[in-house]
Design a protein around this motif. Structure first.
Motif, short mmCIF file in Angstrom:
data_model
loop_
_atom_site.label_atom_id
_atom_site.label_comp_id
_atom_site.label_asym_id
_atom_site.label_seq_id
_atom_site.Cartn_x
_atom_site.Cartn_y
_atom_site.Cartn_z
N VAL A 15 -6.91 -22.13 -47.88
CA VAL A 15 -6.64 -23.50 -47.46
C VAL A 15 -7.09 -23.60 -46.01
CG1 VAL A 15 -4.82 -25.20 -47.02
CG2 VAL A 15 -4.65 -23.68 -49.01
N GLU A 16 -7.89 -24.59 -45.70
CA GLU A 16 -8.42 -24.78 -44.34
C GLU A 16 -8.13 -26.20 -43.89
OE1 GLU A 16 -10.07 -23.10 -41.87
OE2 GLU A 16 -9.80 -21.21 -42.94
N GLU A 17 -6.87 -26.52 -43.66
CA GLU A 17 -6.51 -27.85 -43.19
C GLU A 17 -6.13 -27.76 -41.71
OE1 GLU A 17 -3.46 -31.54 -44.21
OE2 GLU A 17 -3.20 -29.63 -45.24
N ARG A 18 -6.84 -28.51 -40.88
CA ARG A 18 -6.59 -28.49 -39.44
C ARG A 18 -5.73 -29.69 -39.03
NH1 ARG A 18 -8.90 -23.79 -36.96
NH2 ARG A 18 -10.19 -22.94 -38.62
N ASN A 19 -5.08 -29.55 -37.91
CA ASN A 19 -4.15 -30.55 -37.40
C ASN A 19 -4.91 -31.60 -36.56
OD1 ASN A 19 -1.53 -31.59 -37.08
ND2 ASN A 19 -1.23 -30.47 -35.17
N ARG A 20 -6.02 -32.11 -37.08
CA ARG A 20 -6.92 -33.00 -36.32
C ARG A 20 -6.21 -34.24 -35.77
NH1 ARG A 20 -10.19 -29.31 -35.28
NH2 ARG A 20 -11.57 -28.60 -36.91
N ASP A 21 -5.30 -34.81 -36.54
CA ASP A 21 -4.62 -36.03 -36.07
C ASP A 21 -3.29 -35.73 -35.38
OD1 ASP A 21 -3.05 -35.26 -38.22
OD2 ASP A 21 -3.29 -37.13 -39.33
N ASP A 47 -4.76 -27.79 -26.79
CA ASP A 47 -5.18 -28.75 -27.82
C ASP A 47 -4.77 -28.18 -29.18
OD1 ASP A 47 -6.42 -30.51 -29.53
OD2 ASP A 47 -8.46 -29.92 -28.99
N LEU A 48 -3.79 -28.81 -29.81
CA LEU A 48 -3.27 -28.32 -31.09
C LEU A 48 -4.03 -28.88 -32.30
CD1 LEU A 48 0.57 -28.53 -30.32
CD2 LEU A 48 -0.95 -26.54 -30.16
N SER A 49 -5.09 -29.63 -32.06
CA SER A 49 -5.83 -30.22 -33.18
C SER A 49 -6.61 -29.19 -33.98
CB SER A 49 -6.78 -31.31 -32.69
OG SER A 49 -7.79 -30.76 -31.87
N GLY A 50 -6.89 -28.04 -33.41
CA GLY A 50 -7.60 -26.98 -34.12
C GLY A 50 -6.68 -26.01 -34.84
N TYR A 51 -5.39 -26.17 -34.65
CA TYR A 51 -4.43 -25.29 -35.32
C TYR A 51 -4.41 -25.60 -36.80
CZ TYR A 51 -2.51 -23.20 -31.10
OH TYR A 51 -2.34 -22.46 -29.95
N LYS A 52 -4.07 -24.61 -37.61
CA LYS A 52 -4.04 -24.78 -39.06
C LYS A 52 -2.68 -25.31 -39.50
CE LYS A 52 -7.39 -21.17 -40.09
NZ LYS A 52 -7.64 -19.90 -40.80
N ILE A 53 -2.73 -26.19 -40.49
CA ILE A 53 -1.51 -26.71 -41.09
C ILE A 53 -1.13 -25.83 -42.27
CG2 ILE A 53 -0.46 -28.63 -42.35
CD1 ILE A 53 -2.24 -30.52 -40.73
N VAL A 54 0.14 -25.47 -42.34
CA VAL A 54 0.69 -24.77 -43.50
C VAL A 54 1.67 -25.74 -44.14
CG1 VAL A 54 1.90 -22.74 -44.37
CG2 VAL A 54 0.54 -22.57 -42.27
N ILE A 84 0.04 -23.35 -37.32
CA ILE A 84 -0.06 -21.96 -36.85
C ILE A 84 -1.41 -21.77 -36.18
CG2 ILE A 84 1.50 -20.99 -38.58
CD1 ILE A 84 -0.97 -20.10 -40.14
N SER A 85 -1.54 -20.71 -35.45
CA SER A 85 -2.79 -20.38 -34.78
C SER A 85 -3.92 -20.28 -35.81
CB SER A 85 -2.63 -19.04 -34.06
OG SER A 85 -3.89 -18.51 -33.72
N SER A 86 -5.10 -20.61 -35.36
CA SER A 86 -6.28 -20.53 -36.25
C SER A 86 -6.66 -19.10 -36.57
CB SER A 86 -7.45 -21.27 -35.62
OG SER A 86 -7.78 -20.69 -34.38
N SER A 87 -6.01 -18.13 -35.92
CA SER A 87 -6.32 -16.73 -36.24
C SER A 87 -5.66 -16.28 -37.55
CB SER A 87 -5.88 -15.81 -35.10
OG SER A 87 -4.48 -15.84 -34.93
N TYR A 88 -4.72 -17.07 -38.06
CA TYR A 88 -4.09 -16.76 -39.33
C TYR A 88 -4.92 -17.28 -40.49
CZ TYR A 88 0.32 -15.64 -36.95
OH TYR A 88 1.28 -15.08 -36.16
N THR A 89 -4.73 -16.70 -41.65
CA THR A 89 -5.36 -17.15 -42.89
C THR A 89 -4.29 -17.85 -43.72
OG1 THR A 89 -6.91 -15.30 -42.84
CG2 THR A 89 -6.59 -16.40 -44.95
N VAL A 90 -4.58 -19.05 -44.18
CA VAL A 90 -3.64 -19.82 -45.00
C VAL A 90 -4.18 -19.86 -46.42
CG1 VAL A 90 -2.49 -22.05 -45.30
CG2 VAL A 90 -3.03 -21.23 -42.99
#
Length: 150
Positions: A15-21, A47-54, A84-90
């Motif tokens: 799953v690759e959903e980013r917190n763009r909004d 900037d938290l827009s690049g963080y991944k949504i779980v 979560i940080s983009s270094s994690y895999t969702v």
């Protein structure tokens, strides 16, 4: 492969959903106790827009295993959505009728899984248990019985 074992990659997907909004504000991390925990990162000015949504019902894991001792940081989110940080895999289970996510988390919680993941980690200074290795994990899949209510 044992007769009743299945390859995990057939049952999960990235799953690759980013917190763009910036719609999700709860920032968590993943511990070696296999739980989501409040992040201790200083995010002032970040900037938290690049963080991944779980999303609720999804998993996250940290592929870097070098600094975790003998444990893999992996967790199942059974509460409200987080970032979560983009270094994690969702990832998530493709079909919950074929693989119960809570059963999968029980499997990940076994010391044998941690030993396997550490053995399959590769690299020199920074060992990684990557997505391809996770997908090759073999585990027994008992039949999920559906029970109709009378």
């Amino acid at each position: 492969m044992k007769e009743d074992y299945q390859v995990l990659g057939n049952y999960i997907r990235l799953v690759e959903e980013r917190n763009r909004d910036l719609s999700v504000t709860r920032l968590l991390g993943v511990s070696i106790e296999k739980k989501f925990i409040p992040s201790i990162a200083n995010i002032v000015g970040t900037d938290l827009s690049g963080y991944k949504i779980v999303r609720t019902g999804q998993f996250a894991y940290g592929p870097v295993t070098s600094r975790n001792g003998d444990k893999i940081s992996i967790a199942y989110l059974d509460s409200n959505d987080c970032i979560i940080s983009s270094s994690y895999t969702v990832f998530e289970v493709k079909d919950k009728a074929k693989l119960d996510p809570e059963y999968l988390m029980l499997w990940f919680s076994r010391p044998e899984f941690d030993r396997y993941a550490r053995y399959k980690s590769h690299g020199s200074v920074r060992e990684i248990f990557d997505w391809n290795e996770l997908c090759m994990v073999e585990l027994p899949l008992p039949a999920i019985e559906s029970k109709e209510k009378s």
